[in-house]
Design a protein around this motif. Structure first.
Motif, PDB file in Angstrom:
ATOM      1  N   GLY A 128      21.217 -53.253  29.913  1.00  0.00           N
ATOM      2  CA  GLY A 128      20.188 -53.777  28.904  1.00  0.00           C
ATOM      3  C   GLY A 128      21.086 -54.104  26.850  1.00  0.00           C
ATOM      4  O   GLY A 128      22.234 -54.008  27.110  1.00  0.00           O
ATOM      5  N   ARG A 129      20.522 -53.073  26.672  1.00  0.00           N
ATOM      6  CA  ARG A 129      19.914 -53.846  25.398  1.00  0.00           C
ATOM      7  C   ARG A 129      21.593 -52.448  24.269  1.00  0.00           C
ATOM      8  O   ARG A 129      21.959 -51.075  25.065  1.00  0.00           O
ATOM      9  N   TYR A 130      22.917 -53.466  23.801  1.00  0.00           N
ATOM     10  CA  TYR A 130      23.564 -52.821  23.081  1.00  0.00           C
ATOM     11  C   TYR A 130      23.531 -51.955  22.079  1.00  0.00           C
ATOM     12  O   TYR A 130      22.444 -51.884  21.418  1.00  0.00           O
ATOM     13  N   GLU A 131      23.955 -51.106  22.214  1.00  0.00           N
ATOM     14  CA  GLU A 131      23.746 -49.609  21.100  1.00  0.00           C
ATOM     15  C   GLU A 131      24.984 -49.408  20.444  1.00  0.00           C
ATOM     16  O   GLU A 131      25.803 -48.801  21.644  1.00  0.00           O
ATOM     17  N   PRO A 132      25.431 -49.433  19.266  1.00  0.00           N
ATOM     18  CA  PRO A 132      26.370 -48.893  18.617  1.00  0.00           C
ATOM     19  C   PRO A 132      26.491 -47.709  18.854  1.00  0.00           C
ATOM     20  O   PRO A 132      25.904 -47.175  18.781  1.00  0.00           O
ATOM     21  N   PRO A 133      28.051 -47.530  18.448  1.00  0.00           N
ATOM     22  CA  PRO A 133      28.510 -45.924  18.584  1.00  0.00           C
ATOM     23  C   PRO A 133      27.154 -45.194  16.669  1.00  0.00           C
ATOM     24  O   PRO A 133      27.107 -45.887  16.778  1.00  0.00           O
ATOM     25  N   ALA A 134      26.833 -43.876  17.476  1.00  0.00           N
ATOM     26  CA  ALA A 134      26.733 -43.143  16.430  1.00  0.00           C
ATOM     27  C   ALA A 134      28.011 -43.025  15.005  1.00  0.00           C
ATOM     28  O   ALA A 134      28.628 -43.319  15.627  1.00  0.00           O
ATOM     29  N   PRO A 135      27.047 -42.762  13.753  1.00  0.00           N
ATOM     30  CA  PRO A 135      27.911 -42.748  12.765  1.00  0.00           C
ATOM     31  C   PRO A 135      28.727 -41.341  12.444  1.00  0.00           C
ATOM     32  O   PRO A 135      28.094 -40.086  13.120  1.00  0.00           O
ATOM     33  N   PHE A 136      29.733 -41.062  12.150  1.00  0.00           N
ATOM     34  CA  PHE A 136      30.644 -39.818  12.303  1.00  0.00           C
ATOM     35  C   PHE A 136      30.961 -39.122  10.679  1.00  0.00           C
ATOM     36  O   PHE A 136      30.868 -39.660  10.203  1.00  0.00           O
ATOM     37  N   GLU A 137      30.385 -38.067  10.868  1.00  0.00           N
ATOM     38  CA  GLU A 137      30.948 -37.242   9.801  1.00  0.00           C
ATOM     39  C   GLU A 137      32.034 -36.278   9.654  1.00  0.00           C
ATOM     40  O   GLU A 137      31.713 -35.674  10.837  1.00  0.00           O
ATOM     41  N   LEU A 138      33.451 -36.610   8.685  1.00  0.00           N
ATOM     42  CA  LEU A 138      34.659 -35.260   9.283  1.00  0.00           C
ATOM     43  C   LEU A 138      34.030 -34.251   7.880  1.00  0.00           C
ATOM     44  O   LEU A 138      33.811 -35.040   5.996  1.00  0.00           O
ATOM     45  N   ASN A 139      35.059 -33.300   7.941  1.00  0.00           N
ATOM     46  CA  ASN A 139      34.565 -32.661   6.968  1.00  0.00           C
ATOM     47  C   ASN A 139      35.934 -31.767   6.832  1.00  0.00           C
ATOM     48  O   ASN A 139      36.457 -31.838   7.826  1.00  0.00           O
ATOM     49  N   ILE A 140      36.200 -32.270   5.652  1.00  0.00           N
ATOM     50  CA  ILE A 140      37.827 -32.027   5.576  1.00  0.00           C
ATOM     51  C   ILE A 140      38.240 -30.843   4.694  1.00  0.00           C
ATOM     52  O   ILE A 140      36.985 -30.636   3.545  1.00  0.00           O
ATOM     53  N   ALA A 141      38.699 -29.439   5.257  1.00  0.00           N
ATOM     54  CA  ALA A 141      39.254 -27.807   3.879  1.00  0.00           C
ATOM     55  C   ALA A 141      40.411 -27.960   3.489  1.00  0.00           C
ATOM     56  O   ALA A 141      41.147 -28.488   4.233  1.00  0.00           O
ATOM     57  N   HIS A 142      41.111 -27.589   2.244  1.00  0.00           N
ATOM     58  CA  HIS A 142      42.567 -28.247   2.376  1.00  0.00           C
ATOM     59  C   HIS A 142      42.833 -27.277   0.792  1.00  0.00           C
ATOM     60  O   HIS A 142      42.035 -26.856   0.132  1.00  0.00           O
ATOM     61  N   ILE A 143      43.720 -26.987   1.137  1.00  0.00           N
ATOM     62  CA  ILE A 143      44.791 -26.886  -0.101  1.00  0.00           C
ATOM     63  C   ILE A 143      46.029 -27.451  -0.406  1.00  0.00           C
ATOM     64  O   ILE A 143      46.661 -27.955   0.323  1.00  0.00           O
ATOM     65  N   ASN A 144      46.358 -27.022  -1.654  1.00  0.00           N
ATOM     66  CA  ASN A 144      47.846 -27.523  -1.931  1.00  0.00           C
ATOM     67  C   ASN A 144      48.315 -26.251  -3.200  1.00  0.00           C
ATOM     68  O   ASN A 144      48.314 -26.028  -3.817  1.00  0.00           O
ATOM     69  N   ASP A 145      49.765 -26.381  -3.154  1.00  0.00           N
ATOM     70  CA  ASP A 145      50.805 -26.036  -4.064  1.00  0.00           C
ATOM     71  C   ASP A 145      50.399 -24.424  -4.345  1.00  0.00           C
ATOM     72  O   ASP A 145      50.296 -24.101  -5.476  1.00  0.00           O
ATOM     73  N   HIS A 146      50.086 -23.720  -3.060  1.00  0.00           N
ATOM     74  CA  HIS A 146      50.181 -21.993  -3.487  1.00  0.00           C
ATOM     75  C   HIS A 146      51.517 -21.672  -3.505  1.00  0.00           C
ATOM     76  O   HIS A 146      51.386 -20.894  -4.600  1.00  0.00           O
ATOM     77  N   HIS A 147      52.398 -22.173  -4.481  1.00  0.00           N
ATOM     78  CA  HIS A 147      53.815 -22.256  -4.583  1.00  0.00           C
ATOM     79  C   HIS A 147      53.991 -20.425  -4.008  1.00  0.00           C
ATOM     80  O   HIS A 147      54.434 -19.716  -5.464  1.00  0.00           O
ATOM     81  N   SER A 148      53.857 -20.020  -3.590  1.00  0.00           N
ATOM     82  CA  SER A 148      54.213 -18.034  -3.051  1.00  0.00           C
ATOM     83  C   SER A 148      52.919 -17.579  -4.088  1.00  0.00           C
ATOM     84  O   SER A 148      53.975 -16.421  -3.890  1.00  0.00           O
ATOM     85  N   GLN A 149      52.438 -17.691  -4.104  1.00  0.00           N
ATOM     86  CA  GLN A 149      51.210 -17.204  -4.709  1.00  0.00           C
ATOM     87  C   GLN A 149      50.523 -16.877  -3.734  1.00  0.00           C
ATOM     88  O   GLN A 149      49.126 -17.258  -3.566  1.00  0.00           O
ATOM     89  N   LEU A 150      50.548 -15.270  -3.618  1.00  0.00           N
ATOM     90  CA  LEU A 150      49.859 -15.125  -2.465  1.00  0.00           C
ATOM     91  C   LEU A 150      49.598 -13.539  -2.637  1.00  0.00           C
ATOM     92  O   LEU A 150      47.896 -13.492  -2.635  1.00  0.00           O
ATOM     93  N   GLU A 151      48.975 -13.170  -4.394  1.00  0.00           N
ATOM     94  CA  GLU A 151      48.443 -12.425  -4.492  1.00  0.00           C
ATOM     95  C   GLU A 151      47.261 -12.747  -5.676  1.00  0.00           C
ATOM     96  O   GLU A 151      47.517 -14.196  -6.687  1.00  0.00           O
ATOM     97  N   PRO A 152      46.115 -11.952  -5.971  1.00  0.00           N
ATOM     98  CA  PRO A 152      45.106 -13.498  -7.034  1.00  0.00           C
ATOM     99  C   PRO A 152      45.497 -12.631  -8.210  1.00  0.00           C
ATOM    100  O   PRO A 152      46.211 -11.928  -8.598  1.00  0.00           O
ATOM    101  N   PHE A 153      45.185 -13.486  -9.129  1.00  0.00           N
ATOM    102  CA  PHE A 153      45.105 -13.266 -10.771  1.00  0.00           C
ATOM    103  C   PHE A 153      43.876 -12.489 -11.061  1.00  0.00           C
ATOM    104  O   PHE A 153      42.827 -12.788 -11.560  1.00  0.00           O
ATOM    105  N   ALA A 154      44.450 -10.949 -11.443  1.00  0.00           N
ATOM    106  CA  ALA A 154      43.466 -10.441 -11.717  1.00  0.00           C
ATOM    107  C   ALA A 154      43.357 -11.050 -13.713  1.00  0.00           C
ATOM    108  O   ALA A 154      43.757 -11.292 -14.545  1.00  0.00           O
ATOM    109  N   GLY A 155      41.723 -10.041 -13.923  1.00  0.00           N
ATOM    110  CA  GLY A 155      42.015 -10.513 -15.066  1.00  0.00           C
ATOM    111  C   GLY A 155      41.706 -11.624 -15.537  1.00  0.00           C
ATOM    112  O   GLY A 155      41.570 -12.418 -17.380  1.00  0.00           O
TER     113      GLY A 155
END
Length: 619
Positions: free
Chosen positions: A27-54
């Motif tokens: 039958g008719r050739y069907e190309p593959p469907a488009p693809f959507e990628l989601n990326i969640a990311h961080i960097n450089d947290h530098h052992s800053q584990l506590e929040p910054f108050a105020g």
């Protein structure tokens, strides 16, 4: 349809179907469907584990204090994305160094908190090597104990066999790439760690080889393409400007998720913050195809969320997304007398509801499980952190290079425009003064801009303030230098980022020495009116090229790191004395001796006049 048909044109696909007798191809050739990628990311947290108050932001057009970031809040943000299809979770390096959580626990606390998120991949940043390959290995061992299967990637780091990162009889800790099966599609992830900055500004083993970033990344990409992987994400730790340049040098790269420069991307003008470019930033690869670039600021304050759409042939159609500030209660605003007051519960709840419509911020509570993990480590630090050493009478803002685009002191009252003023870093200036105060012999003191990790808000200063500001295990070194060598060393530090395009953390700040800086000029002509303050009289006199001066700095740049080749040569020649004074303790002693801190007099700042590369004369 078999996956390999993705890589053939329609006529070739039909020919293969006929040749192989594949019934599914009738039958008719069907190309593959488009693809959507989601990326969640961080960097450089530098052992800053506590929040910054105020932390002060502008919300609904009104200055508002919030609690910003904190790793448990970061965990909550990632968990809120749990239902997102085709999600990739990445950490682009510099998890370590920066607070007492690293000083006392050497990465174990960071690893356990990271495992409350379970990243798909992590790449070492330059600061992962601050205490050598062995400490990095121990951190990666702790990361592996979480059962998350986080891949540790770098295509351009080659540890010698038999060393901590490549143990005899065991697997190497670092892989050039990995493949994740996401939504039925193979996604390749490649790592690349900055070379010059890691070798010159950290302490990897001499036997650990660092290869050029672009060539190494391309080699890993080519290996993935040979396996039929079409979608390629390159994780880097080399800075935003280098990421944009890297995109143009690579083929078959779709996304670059970066770190190192602590860059805030996106429009945060409504929140009173400046940024360095759009999120995502769209560049072009060597083939002219779009490359989506993202970075998510610093210190677990923000999360990057990128959506990339691919067409049926696997090419990037477009990308969108947002870096989001992670904030929470208590919210506070100023009363008629200018005093900060907590918002009443009803007003606070109403503000949180209104903020739901603002994509640049996300209001959420810390994740309870991550908070419990952090509490185990916090209790061990409480007594030491609570010790008061003095007070700052005014904010001491953090700047690397005067005129830089991103405000590293964002959210600290009184520092809104510090990055656009000629004086540059208040805190670097104060630290240099502390070095000079702590040395009996020195005429001048030098501190590199990257050596301070945070600004200091006005108010109480504790031991935690000092160790967060100066977290490294450095000692003070006195070097005998001619005036000509002093000038050459300053030029080294500036050229390291302007000419060599390495870390701008090398930019010099001094006590007892001041100048005019014109960054438009070539090396050797950038500094003028260089003057030395006489220790006995306080008078300023021209730097004498032939006279010998004693310069005090910390042992890291004294040995030639961060591009300070002139200092390195003097150190190698034996023209130095190591005082063995811990530089953090020297700062603590200085604060206690003065009864607190305030900004130096304007005439004592190293930068007296600054012209940027764009020709802007800073106020």
């Amino acid at each position: 349809m078999p996956r390999f048909l993705l890589f053939f044109s329609r006529p070739r696909a039909l020919w293969l179907c006929a040749l192989l007798g594949l019934a599914a191809c009738s039958g008719r050739y069907e190309p593959p469907a488009p693809f959507e990628l989601n990326i969640a990311h961080i960097n450089d947290h530098h052992s800053q584990l506590e929040p910054f108050a105020g932390t002060e932001l502008r919300l609904d057009g009104v200055p508002t204090q919030v609690e910003l970031g904190g790793f448990a809040r970061q965990t909550a943000a990632f968990k809120a994305l749990a239902g997102t299809p085709n999600l990739l979770k990445l950490h682009a390096g510099d998890a370590l160094t920066g607070t007492l959580y690293y000083t006392f626990f050497q990465g174990r606390a960071d690893a356990r908190l990271m495992n409350t998120i379970c990243f798909d991949a992590f790449i070492p940043g330059n600061h992962e090597f601050d205490d050598g390959d062995g400490v990095l290995r121990d951190f990666l061992d702790a990361l592996a104990q979480g059962g998350c299967g986080t891949e540790v990637l770098s295509s351009n780091i080659e540890p010698q066999a038999g060393t901590p990162l490549a143990p005899e009889g065991g697997p190497a800790y670092l892989r050039p790439s990995t493949v994740r099966r996401i939504g039925g599609v193979d996604v390749g992830i490649v790592g690349a760690t900055i070379v010059g900055k890691t070798v010159n500004s950290s302490r990897p083993l001499p036997s650990t080889r660092f290869h050029e970033e672009a060539a190494s990344a391309q080699k890993a990409i080519d290996a993935l393409r040979a396996r039929g992987v079409r979608h390629i994400v390159v994780m880097t730790h080399q800075g935003y400007a280098n990421d944009k340049a890297l995109a143009a040098r690579l083929t078959d790269v779709d996304v670059i998720i970066g770190g190192d420069s602590h860059t805030l991307l996106g429009d945060f003008s409504a929140q009173g913050l400046s940024s360095s470019g759009p999120y995502p930033t769209v560049a072009r690869n060597r083939s002219g195809e779009p490359v989506c670039i993202g970075q998510a600021w610093e210190y677990a304050k923000a999360i990057g969320q990128m959506r990339v759409r691919f067409d049926a042939e696997g090419r990037v159609l477009d990308c969108a997304g947002q870096a989001r500030l992670l904030i929470g209660e208590p919210f506070a605003r100023q009363d008629a007398a200018g005093q900060w007051q907590p918002l009443p519960p009803a007003e606070s709840a109403a503000l949180a509801r209104r903020l739901e419509a603002q994509p640049a911020v996300q209001v959420l509570a810390p994740d309870p499980g991550a908070a419990r993990v952090l509490a185990e480590y916090t209790s061990a630090l409480t007594a030491e952190k609570a010790k008061t050493i003095g007070a700052a009478a005014e904010p001491l803002c953090l700047v690397r290079v005067p005129g830089e685009s991103t405000n590293r002191s964002a959210g600290v009252a009184g520092c809104a425009d510090a990055h656009q003023r000629a004086r540059g870093s208040d805190i670097a200036q104060v630290v240099a003064e502390a070095f000079l105060h702590g040395s009996r012999r020195a005429d001048i003191a030098l501190q590199n801009a990257g050596g301070m990790r945070v600004p200091l808000a006005a108010g109480t200063l504790t031991m935690n303030s000092a160790f967060t500001l100066l977290p490294f295990a450095n000692t003070l070194v006195e070097l005998d230098l001619t005036g000509a060598e002093v000038l050459a060393a300053l030029e080294d530090g500036i050229a390291n980022h302007l000419d060599r395009h390495l870390s701008d953390g090398s930019h010099p700040y001094t006590a007892g020495l001041r100048w005019t800086l014109d960054m438009r000029q070539p090396r050797g002509q950038r500094l003028a009116n260089v003057q030395v303050r006489d220790k006995a009289t306080g008078e300023w006199r021209p730097l004498d090229p032939a006279r010998t001066y004693v310069l005090v700095t910390h042992d890291f740049i004294a040995s030639g790191k961060d591009g300070y080749a002139t200092l390195g040569a003097a150190h190698a020649a034996g023209r130095f004395v190591n005082t063995y004074l811990l530089y953090t303790q020297t700062f603590v002693d200085y604060v206690r001796a003065r009864g607190g801190l305030r900004r130096p007099a304007p005439g004592d700042y190293a930068h007296q006049k600054v012209t940027t590369q764009a020709g802007v004369v800073l106020p």
